[in-house]
Design a protein around this motif. Sequence first.
Motif, mmCIF file in Angstrom:
data_model
loop_
_atom_site.group_PDB
_atom_site.id
_atom_site.type_symbol
_atom_site.label_atom_id
_atom_site.label_comp_id
_atom_site.label_asym_id
_atom_site.label_seq_id
_atom_site.Cartn_x
_atom_site.Cartn_y
_atom_site.Cartn_z
ATOM 1 N N VAL A 268 25.779 17.395 11.976
ATOM 2 C CA VAL A 268 24.883 16.233 12.034
ATOM 3 C C VAL A 268 25.135 15.323 10.837
ATOM 4 N N ARG A 269 25.219 15.919 9.655
ATOM 5 C CA ARG A 269 25.432 15.148 8.421
ATOM 6 C C ARG A 269 26.761 14.400 8.471
ATOM 7 N N SER A 270 27.768 15.000 9.131
ATOM 8 C CA SER A 270 29.098 14.379 9.206
ATOM 9 C C SER A 270 29.213 13.368 10.342
ATOM 10 N N SER A 271 28.092 13.075 11.008
ATOM 11 C CA SER A 271 28.089 12.110 12.115
ATOM 12 C C SER A 271 29.076 12.503 13.209
ATOM 13 N N ASN A 272 29.056 13.800 13.559
ATOM 14 C CA ASN A 272 29.922 14.316 14.617
ATOM 15 C C ASN A 272 29.033 14.873 15.731
ATOM 16 N N PRO A 273 28.578 14.008 16.647
ATOM 17 C CA PRO A 273 27.634 14.460 17.674
ATOM 18 C C PRO A 273 28.208 15.544 18.585
ATOM 19 N N ASP A 274 29.510 15.524 18.822
ATOM 20 C CA ASP A 274 30.106 16.519 19.713
ATOM 21 C C ASP A 274 30.066 17.910 19.099
ATOM 22 N N ALA A 275 30.452 18.002 17.816
ATOM 23 C CA ALA A 275 30.402 19.301 17.126
ATOM 24 C C ALA A 275 28.960 19.769 16.981
ATOM 25 N N ALA A 276 28.054 18.831 16.667
ATOM 26 C CA ALA A 276 26.644 19.199 16.515
ATOM 27 C C ALA A 276 26.081 19.753 17.822
ATOM 28 N N LEU A 277 26.433 19.119 18.930
ATOM 29 C CA LEU A 277 25.939 19.577 20.231
ATOM 30 C C LEU A 277 26.498 20.957 20.572
ATOM 31 N N TYR A 278 27.765 21.202 20.187
ATOM 32 C CA TYR A 278 28.376 22.510 20.432
ATOM 33 C C TYR A 278 27.595 23.607 19.703
ATOM 34 N N TRP A 279 27.312 23.404 18.405
ATOM 35 C CA TRP A 279 26.617 24.441 17.638
ATOM 36 C C TRP A 279 25.186 24.604 18.122
ATOM 37 N N PHE A 280 24.557 23.500 18.536
ATOM 38 C CA PHE A 280 23.213 23.603 19.118
ATOM 39 C C PHE A 280 23.252 24.463 20.382
ATOM 40 N N ALA A 281 24.231 24.204 21.240
ATOM 41 C CA ALA A 281 24.358 24.980 22.480
ATOM 42 C C ALA A 281 24.655 26.445 22.182
ATOM 43 N N ARG A 282 25.484 26.709 21.157
ATOM 44 C CA ARG A 282 25.792 28.086 20.774
ATOM 45 C C ARG A 282 24.521 28.836 20.381
ATOM 46 N N MET A 283 23.656 28.191 19.613
ATOM 47 C CA MET A 283 22.456 28.852 19.132
ATOM 48 C C MET A 283 21.453 29.066 20.264
ATOM 49 N N GLU A 330 13.833 23.184 30.303
ATOM 50 C CA GLU A 330 13.689 21.726 30.414
ATOM 51 C C GLU A 330 13.575 21.063 29.034
ATOM 52 N N GLY A 331 12.790 21.672 28.150
ATOM 53 C CA GLY A 331 12.586 21.085 26.829
ATOM 54 C C GLY A 331 13.811 21.127 25.951
ATOM 55 N N ASP A 332 14.766 22.025 26.263
ATOM 56 C CA ASP A 332 15.995 22.092 25.468
ATOM 57 C C ASP A 332 16.758 20.771 25.520
ATOM 58 N N LEU A 333 16.658 20.072 26.646
ATOM 59 C CA LEU A 333 17.385 18.809 26.797
ATOM 60 C C LEU A 333 16.865 17.756 25.824
ATOM 61 N N ALA A 334 15.551 17.759 25.571
ATOM 62 C CA ALA A 334 14.995 16.805 24.601
ATOM 63 C C ALA A 334 15.557 17.067 23.213
ATOM 64 N N LEU A 335 15.716 18.343 22.861
ATOM 65 C CA LEU A 335 16.294 18.687 21.555
ATOM 66 C C LEU A 335 17.777 18.332 21.508
ATOM 67 N N GLN A 337 19.151 15.871 23.101
ATOM 68 C CA GLN A 337 19.176 14.407 22.933
ATOM 69 C C GLN A 337 18.947 14.039 21.474
ATOM 70 N N LEU A 338 18.021 14.757 20.820
ATOM 71 C CA LEU A 338 17.755 14.511 19.401
ATOM 72 C C LEU A 338 18.977 14.825 18.551
ATOM 73 N N VAL A 339 19.653 15.934 18.852
ATOM 74 C CA VAL A 339 20.857 16.312 18.102
ATOM 75 C C VAL A 339 21.881 15.179 18.140
#
Length: 445
Positions: A268-283, A330-335, A337-339
């Motif tokens: 997130v800090r590195s402005s890399n939405p794709d990598a951030a979304l990957y780690w979010f999905a992993r968790m 369903e609520g995971d999608l809102a998070l 989107q935030l990521v």
Amino acid sequence: MTVSGRSADLLSVENSALRPLAERMRPAALDGMVGQRRLLAPGSALRRAVESGRAHSMILWGPPGCGKTTFALLLAQYTDAEFRAISAVLSGLPEVRQVLAEAAQRFAEGRRTVLFVDEVHRFNKTQQDAFLPHIERGTILFVGATTENPSFELNSALLSRCRVHVMDAVSAEDIAIALQRALDDEDNGLGGQGLKVSDEALMQIAGAADGDVRRGLTLLEIAAELALGEQGEITQATLAQVLADRTRRFDKGGEQFYDQISALHKSVRSSNPDAALYWFARMIDGGCDPAYLARRLTRMATEDIGLADPRAQQMAIDAWDTYDRLGSPEGDLALAQLVIYLASTAKSNAVYAAFNTAKKDVRQYGTQDVPLHLRNAPTKLMKELGYARGYQYDHDAEGGIALDQTGFPDAMGERVYYQPVERGMEIKLREKLDRLRAARNAARK
């Protein structure tokens, strides 16, 4: 009752067949271990020590199924030592003392003991301390296995007497090698059963093992049992049954947990939405509590974005609220989107840095008196004592700001904490504050 002759041999064979495939396929030499090339490459320091019989007490730190137990067994073999294993989950201090007493007796008779302690991080300080004198005297060759960071989980006294060796998760390619060996081995493996399996299917099993050799062999054994009832071929239909409910490695309170949340935050800090979304999905996939992720994402909105985009914090609160209302999935999608938004928007840690600097000054300067002109004066006595004397009401000053009025204790002088960056909304804040600070400096002079 005793069993002898051919009956004993048959019983031994039957007992061997009852052991899981992963247990039967443990390698009998270092060359048979898959993975760990960095640690056990020919000529490496650890390999030379083991092969020469001059091994040292050690901590093996690595994920499940990477070969910690196998390496300890081989260590006992190469050093011609007795192998004893205990689990910190199942054993208490009395059992530890008994094992150590037996090792001391064995040492007095001229033979060493390799003591393998699985999940050593689960022993408390007193239990860990019990090993120290025996390691120092050489009574035991201590091998502790842990999936957790030894720096946090083991006491310094034990760490100072052992070397820590980091073992890596085994690659899918190396796991496939172990699976093929099991298919070819007629004595301990699945050879001779006429199993048919394609290279593609073998790699699917290896990938599903997720770095864990033992898991890969277990999946292969299950697939083989199913295939023997279906013309002996491990088909895609077979794999669909075996691999349907597989989960990735994830420890909700352990090293992998903190590594992954760190990866998410830094992406997130590195402005890399794709990598951030990957780690979010992993968790999420690993079973992490989405409410925990919502809290951490809100922290990112204030720490790494701040006033560069003030909307981020409100979006974080809204996403958290949406998850609370909808729950998973369903609520995971809102998070999610935030990521993506947090990673994509402008970044600034200026507020975070300013707050930390202000806290440092609070500690350094102690309890400073509030200047008289900033104090409230609700009573006559307070006014007579000088409270609020000289205070300039900013709305009455030219431009709406009393430029020559300080807001700090006299002993500190004027300070500058907040330094807006030239990104996002902070560009305009920086322009305004630069003009204002320059005017204040001129007014005070």
